[in-house]
Write a protein that holds these residues in place. Structure first.
Motif, PDB file in Angstrom:
ATOM      1  N   UNK A   1     -14.608  28.345  36.788  1.00 48.36           N
ATOM      2  CA  UNK A   1     -15.674  29.315  36.544  1.00 48.36           C
ATOM      3  C   UNK A   1     -15.220  30.319  35.493  1.00 48.36           C
ATOM      4  N   UNK A   2     -16.162  31.003  34.882  1.00 50.11           N
ATOM      5  CA  UNK A   2     -15.850  32.012  33.875  1.00 50.11           C
ATOM      6  C   UNK A   2     -14.916  33.081  34.442  1.00 50.11           C
ATOM      7  N   UNK A   3     -15.039  33.366  35.736  1.00 50.25           N
ATOM      8  CA  UNK A   3     -14.196  34.365  36.399  1.00 50.25           C
ATOM      9  C   UNK A   3     -12.759  33.884  36.592  1.00 50.25           C
ATOM     10  N   UNK A   4     -12.528  32.586  36.399  1.00 44.74           N
ATOM     11  CA  UNK A   4     -11.198  32.021  36.596  1.00 44.74           C
ATOM     12  C   UNK A   4     -11.050  31.240  37.886  1.00 44.74           C
ATOM     13  N   UNK A   5     -12.025  31.316  38.776  1.00 42.61           N
ATOM     14  CA  UNK A   5     -11.974  30.570  40.026  1.00 42.61           C
ATOM     15  C   UNK A   5     -12.026  29.071  39.735  1.00 42.61           C
ATOM     16  N   UNK A   6     -11.076  28.329  40.299  1.00 40.32           N
ATOM     17  CA  UNK A   6     -10.996  26.890  40.079  1.00 40.32           C
ATOM     18  C   UNK A   6     -11.509  26.112  41.282  1.00 40.32           C
ATOM     19  N   UNK A   7     -12.183  25.016  40.995  1.00 39.86           N
ATOM     20  CA  UNK A   7     -12.668  24.091  42.020  1.00 39.86           C
ATOM     21  C   UNK A   7     -12.214  22.691  41.605  1.00 39.86           C
ATOM     22  N   UNK A   8     -11.350  22.071  42.388  1.00 39.80           N
ATOM     23  CA  UNK A   8     -10.916  20.706  42.109  1.00 39.80           C
ATOM     24  C   UNK A   8     -11.553  19.807  43.148  1.00 39.80           C
ATOM     25  N   UNK A   9     -12.329  18.837  42.674  1.00 34.28           N
ATOM     26  CA  UNK A   9     -13.073  17.948  43.572  1.00 34.28           C
ATOM     27  C   UNK A   9     -12.927  16.504  43.126  1.00 34.28           C
TER      28      UNK A   9
ATOM     29  N   UNK B   1     -20.696   8.463  38.293  1.00 34.35           N
ATOM     30  CA  UNK B   1     -21.435   9.724  38.212  1.00 34.35           C
ATOM     31  C   UNK B   1     -21.056  10.412  36.915  1.00 34.35           C
ATOM     32  N   UNK B   2     -21.762  11.472  36.593  1.00 35.55           N
ATOM     33  CA  UNK B   2     -21.363  12.286  35.447  1.00 35.55           C
ATOM     34  C   UNK B   2     -20.595  13.501  35.953  1.00 35.55           C
ATOM     35  N   UNK B   3     -19.904  14.156  35.040  1.00 32.17           N
ATOM     36  CA  UNK B   3     -19.186  15.385  35.395  1.00 32.17           C
ATOM     37  C   UNK B   3     -20.183  16.429  35.892  1.00 32.17           C
ATOM     38  N   UNK B   4     -21.392  16.432  35.339  1.00 31.28           N
ATOM     39  CA  UNK B   4     -22.449  17.345  35.790  1.00 31.28           C
ATOM     40  C   UNK B   4     -22.849  17.031  37.230  1.00 31.28           C
ATOM     41  N   UNK B   5     -23.023  15.757  37.546  1.00 32.99           N
ATOM     42  CA  UNK B   5     -23.406  15.387  38.911  1.00 32.99           C
ATOM     43  C   UNK B   5     -22.304  15.745  39.900  1.00 32.99           C
ATOM     44  N   UNK B   6     -21.053  15.649  39.481  1.00 31.69           N
ATOM     45  CA  UNK B   6     -19.941  16.064  40.336  1.00 31.69           C
ATOM     46  C   UNK B   6     -20.008  17.538  40.668  1.00 31.69           C
ATOM     47  N   UNK B   7     -20.361  18.353  39.682  1.00 30.01           N
ATOM     48  CA  UNK B   7     -20.514  19.793  39.929  1.00 30.01           C
ATOM     49  C   UNK B   7     -21.690  20.050  40.855  1.00 30.01           C
ATOM     50  N   UNK B   8     -22.811  19.418  40.557  1.00 25.35           N
ATOM     51  CA  UNK B   8     -24.019  19.607  41.370  1.00 25.35           C
ATOM     52  C   UNK B   8     -23.775  19.175  42.819  1.00 25.35           C
ATOM     53  N   UNK B   9     -23.200  18.014  43.011  1.00 23.65           N
ATOM     54  CA  UNK B   9     -23.001  17.475  44.358  1.00 23.65           C
ATOM     55  C   UNK B   9     -21.994  18.272  45.177  1.00 23.65           C
ATOM     56  N   UNK B  10     -21.142  19.025  44.489  1.00 22.32           N
ATOM     57  CA  UNK B  10     -20.125  19.830  45.177  1.00 22.32           C
ATOM     58  C   UNK B  10     -20.427  21.322  45.130  1.00 22.32           C
ATOM     59  N   UNK B  11     -21.676  21.658  44.769  1.00 25.37           N
ATOM     60  CA  UNK B  11     -22.134  23.056  44.760  1.00 25.37           C
ATOM     61  C   UNK B  11     -21.230  23.975  43.952  1.00 25.37           C
ATOM     62  N   UNK B  12     -20.821  23.513  42.788  1.00 29.11           N
ATOM     63  CA  UNK B  12     -19.961  24.307  41.923  1.00 29.11           C
ATOM     64  C   UNK B  12     -20.838  25.215  41.061  1.00 29.11           C
ATOM     65  N   UNK B  13     -20.646  26.520  41.160  1.00 28.79           N
ATOM     66  CA  UNK B  13     -21.462  27.436  40.363  1.00 28.79           C
ATOM     67  C   UNK B  13     -21.080  27.376  38.881  1.00 28.79           C
ATOM     68  N   UNK B  14     -22.061  27.640  38.031  1.00 27.99           N
ATOM     69  CA  UNK B  14     -21.795  27.729  36.604  1.00 27.99           C
ATOM     70  C   UNK B  14     -22.366  26.591  35.789  1.00 27.99           C
ATOM     71  N   UNK B  15     -22.758  25.519  36.452  1.00 28.93           N
ATOM     72  CA  UNK B  15     -23.417  24.404  35.771  1.00 28.93           C
ATOM     73  C   UNK B  15     -24.801  24.287  36.393  1.00 28.93           C
TER      74      UNK B  15
ATOM     75  N   UNK C   1      -9.453  11.093  35.450  1.00 31.59           N
ATOM     76  CA  UNK C   1      -8.706  11.728  36.531  1.00 31.59           C
ATOM     77  C   UNK C   1      -7.839  12.843  35.964  1.00 31.59           C
ATOM     78  N   UNK C   2      -8.038  14.063  36.459  1.00 32.71           N
ATOM     79  CA  UNK C   2      -7.293  15.227  35.998  1.00 32.71           C
ATOM     80  C   UNK C   2      -8.025  16.071  34.970  1.00 32.71           C
ATOM     81  N   UNK C   3      -9.230  15.653  34.576  1.00 35.30           N
ATOM     82  CA  UNK C   3     -10.012  16.421  33.606  1.00 35.30           C
ATOM     83  C   UNK C   3     -10.209  17.854  34.087  1.00 35.30           C
ATOM     84  N   UNK C   4     -10.100  18.793  33.154  1.00 36.94           N
ATOM     85  CA  UNK C   4     -10.327  20.208  33.461  1.00 36.94           C
ATOM     86  C   UNK C   4     -11.344  20.742  32.472  1.00 36.94           C
ATOM     87  N   UNK C   5     -12.381  21.400  32.999  1.00 35.02           N
ATOM     88  CA  UNK C   5     -13.422  21.977  32.167  1.00 35.02           C
ATOM     89  C   UNK C   5     -13.633  23.438  32.549  1.00 35.02           C
TER      90      UNK C   5
END
Length: 107
Positions: free
Chosen positions: A8-16, A22-36, A96-100
């Motif tokens: 997240x912009x605040x620096x909070x990391x979520x590794x899932x 799936x797409x990287x976007x769907x991974x964020x959506x399915x895991x309720x990751x804020x910011x996308x 595997x290991x991608x960071x965005x």
């Protein structure tokens, strides 16, 4: 399956874990990751799933097509060296290991 880290912009990391296909976007959506926000649902018709790819991954990702490049013109503070739309990044073992990193806001 790939482990993707969303920062997240605040620096909070979520590794899932995100399933192959799936797409990287769907991974964020399915895991309720804020910011996308993904307003268009992955149709590459907006820029609300914009991220900055970790510099170590830029050359490892497939090239962007013209449509993604055009949509990035509408993103908040795009960096043409690191900006990507997560709806256009298909997950596979190679990611595997991608960071965005999320921008300050999505527009």
């Amino acid at each position: 399956m790939a482990k993707i880290t969303y920062v997240e912009f605040s620096g909070t990391e979520h590794t899932v874990d995100v399933a192959d296909g799936l797409t990287v976007m769907e991974g964020a959506r399915d895991n309720n990751i804020p910011g996308i926000e993904a307003d268009c649902g992955g149709a590459c018709a907006c820029s609300t799933c914009h991220v900055y790819v970790d510099a170590a991954w830029v050359e490892k990702l497939p090239s962007m097509d013209d449509m993604e490049e055009d949509m990035l013109d509408f993103a908040f503070e795009p960096d043409m060296a690191r900006s990507r739309l997560t709806c256009q990044l298909k997950v596979s073992a190679e990611l595997d290991g991608l960071k965005v990193f999320m921008p300050e806001k999505q527009i």
